[in-house]
Write a protein that holds these residues in place. Structure first.
Motif, mmCIF file in Angstrom:
data_model
loop_
_atom_site.group_PDB
_atom_site.id
_atom_site.type_symbol
_atom_site.label_atom_id
_atom_site.label_comp_id
_atom_site.label_asym_id
_atom_site.label_seq_id
_atom_site.Cartn_x
_atom_site.Cartn_y
_atom_site.Cartn_z
ATOM 1 N N VAL A 162 0.849 -1.193 0.000
ATOM 2 C CA VAL A 162 0.000 0.000 0.000
ATOM 3 C C VAL A 162 0.883 1.240 0.000
ATOM 4 N N PRO A 163 0.369 2.401 -0.412
ATOM 5 C CA PRO A 163 1.163 3.629 -0.352
ATOM 6 C C PRO A 163 1.532 3.980 1.092
ATOM 7 N N CYS A 164 2.631 4.716 1.252
ATOM 8 C CA CYS A 164 3.101 5.065 2.595
ATOM 9 C C CYS A 164 2.076 5.911 3.355
ATOM 10 N N TRP A 165 1.348 6.785 2.648
ATOM 11 C CA TRP A 165 0.372 7.616 3.364
ATOM 12 C C TRP A 165 -0.726 6.742 3.966
ATOM 13 N N LEU A 166 -1.115 5.680 3.238
ATOM 14 C CA LEU A 166 -2.145 4.787 3.763
ATOM 15 C C LEU A 166 -1.590 3.969 4.934
ATOM 16 N N ALA A 167 -0.328 3.536 4.818
ATOM 17 C CA ALA A 167 0.300 2.826 5.941
ATOM 18 C C ALA A 167 0.331 3.715 7.179
ATOM 19 N N GLY A 168 0.615 5.021 6.982
ATOM 20 C CA GLY A 168 0.620 5.954 8.116
ATOM 21 C C GLY A 168 -0.754 6.108 8.736
ATOM 22 N N VAL A 169 -1.787 6.180 7.886
ATOM 23 C CA VAL A 169 -3.157 6.293 8.398
ATOM 24 C C VAL A 169 -3.531 5.049 9.206
ATOM 25 N N LEU A 170 -3.231 3.874 8.654
ATOM 26 C CA LEU A 170 -3.557 2.627 9.355
ATOM 27 C C LEU A 170 -2.805 2.529 10.676
ATOM 28 N N ALA A 171 -1.529 2.925 10.677
ATOM 29 C CA ALA A 171 -0.745 2.895 11.913
ATOM 30 C C ALA A 171 -1.328 3.862 12.941
ATOM 31 N N SER A 172 -1.779 5.023 12.483
ATOM 32 C CA SER A 172 -2.384 5.997 13.399
ATOM 33 C C SER A 172 -3.676 5.452 14.000
ATOM 34 N N VAL A 173 -4.469 4.773 13.172
ATOM 35 C CA VAL A 173 -5.714 4.185 13.671
ATOM 36 C C VAL A 173 -5.414 3.145 14.746
ATOM 37 N N ALA A 179 -4.884 3.533 22.469
ATOM 38 C CA ALA A 179 -5.143 4.548 23.487
ATOM 39 C C ALA A 179 -6.585 4.464 23.978
ATOM 40 N N GLY A 180 -7.523 4.273 23.051
ATOM 41 C CA GLY A 180 -8.924 4.147 23.447
ATOM 42 C C GLY A 180 -9.164 2.926 24.324
ATOM 43 N N ALA A 181 -8.472 1.825 24.021
ATOM 44 C CA ALA A 181 -8.628 0.620 24.834
ATOM 45 C C ALA A 181 -8.131 0.848 26.252
ATOM 46 N N VAL A 182 -6.995 1.550 26.372
ATOM 47 C CA VAL A 182 -6.469 1.867 27.709
ATOM 48 C C VAL A 182 -7.462 2.729 28.484
ATOM 49 N N GLU A 183 -8.046 3.707 27.816
ATOM 50 C CA GLU A 183 -9.021 4.586 28.467
ATOM 51 C C GLU A 183 -10.260 3.803 28.903
ATOM 52 N N TRP A 184 -10.754 2.958 28.044
ATOM 53 C CA TRP A 184 -11.979 2.212 28.350
ATOM 54 C C TRP A 184 -11.759 1.241 29.508
ATOM 55 N N VAL A 185 -10.668 0.484 29.442
ATOM 56 C CA VAL A 185 -10.367 -0.458 30.518
ATOM 57 C C VAL A 185 -10.095 0.296 31.815
ATOM 58 N N GLY A 186 -9.347 1.395 31.705
ATOM 59 C CA GLY A 186 -9.037 2.186 32.893
ATOM 60 C C GLY A 186 -10.281 2.760 33.548
ATOM 61 N N TYR A 187 -11.225 3.222 32.733
ATOM 62 C CA TYR A 187 -12.454 3.789 33.280
ATOM 63 C C TYR A 187 -13.228 2.743 34.081
ATOM 64 N N ARG A 188 -13.288 1.544 33.539
ATOM 65 C CA ARG A 188 -14.004 0.479 34.242
ATOM 66 C C ARG A 188 -13.273 0.067 35.523
ATOM 67 N N LEU A 189 -11.970 -0.063 35.441
ATOM 68 C CA LEU A 189 -11.210 -0.491 36.611
ATOM 69 C C LEU A 189 -11.232 0.559 37.723
ATOM 70 N N CYS A 190 -11.115 1.824 37.335
ATOM 71 C CA CYS A 190 -11.116 2.884 38.349
ATOM 72 C C CYS A 190 -12.454 2.937 39.081
ATOM 73 N N GLY A 191 -13.535 2.685 38.337
ATOM 74 C CA GLY A 191 -14.834 2.651 38.983
ATOM 75 C C GLY A 191 -14.952 1.515 39.984
ATOM 76 N N GLU A 192 -14.281 0.392 39.689
ATOM 77 C CA GLU A 192 -14.319 -0.736 40.617
ATOM 78 C C GLU A 192 -13.369 -0.541 41.800
#
Length: 228
Positions: A162-173, A179-192
């Motif tokens: 794939v083109p490098c710009w697309l590889a960069g987009v996929l890597a960013s996603v 980061a979103g997974a850390v936030e979601w898991v952290g939110y649940r754990l902190c509540g507990e």
């Protein structure tokens, strides 16, 4: 009596130096892997049969060199720079290809004249460039094969299927998803963990948010570096 360098006196510094070497070896292997991938898929219609054969033969040697994982060490420059042959006689990728092709007579002048020479700085009529042309490589391709030592990740300019710009987009996603997974898991754990203490809960969430912000670019960088 000679004084040992600090890195040799301190066990912790020796461990740190070994870790840095492992990271740098990984970077070099990844650079060579991606370079080989791109060069094997380059357009070679304009090459003669002998040039194609020489190119494939040397790309096979490059793969073996990468798998062996014995790379030169830059012990004389703080900044990232090529090393054609290091103090222990280990050759860089281009130097290795020349030696395997029984052209050590081309390696010696480079080592004696300027051991940190960049291939892209060679004149068009240099014997090393002429050897590359005889084996189906342009000067730019030889320069791409030549890694630099010892610092950050060196990305290839071709990101694979794939083109490098697309590889960069996929890597960013991928980084943002981590980061979103850390936030979601952290939110649940902190509540507990702190169901009745709002101050501790907010503090822990703030800490995890900072951690997620640091994690996202690291995951994205690693994903981009390993992109096939």
């Amino acid at each position: 009596m000679a004084t040992l360098p600090a890195a040799e006196r301190s066990p912790s510094l020796r461990r740190l130096a070994r870790f840095r070497r492992r990271v740098d070896d990984w970077r070099i292997r990844e650079h060579l892997r991606r370079t080989e991938w791109a060069l094997r898929r380059a357009d070679v219609d304009g090459l003669t049969a002998d040039q194609r054969a020489g190119r494939e033969r040397n790309l096979d040697r490059l793969r073996e060199y990468r798998a062996r994982g014995q790379f030169p060490r830059n012990r004389h420059h703080e900044r990232r720079t090529p090393v054609f042959v290091d103090d222990s006689g280990t050759h860089c990728a281009v130097g290795h290809l020349l030696r395997e092709d029984e052209r050590s007579d081309l390696v010696r002048p480079v080592r004696e004249r300027n051991n940190t020479l960049r291939v892209e700085d060679l004149p068009a009529d240099d014997p090393v460039v002429a050897w590359g042309a005889a084996n189906g490589f342009t000067r730019a391709e030889l320069a791409r094969i030549q890694p630099a030592y010892p610092e950050a990740v060196q990305f290839a300019t071709d990101c694979g299927p794939v083109p490098c710009w697309l590889a960069g987009v996929l890597a960013s996603v991928v980084g943002l998803a981590a980061a979103g997974a850390v936030e979601w898991v952290g939110y649940r754990l902190c509540g507990e963990w702190f169901p009745d203490n709002a101050l501790k809960r907010r503090g822990a969430l703030a800490y995890l948010s900072v951690l997620a912000l640091l994690l996202a670019p690291l995951v994205a960088l690693l994903t981009y570096a390993l992109f096939p």
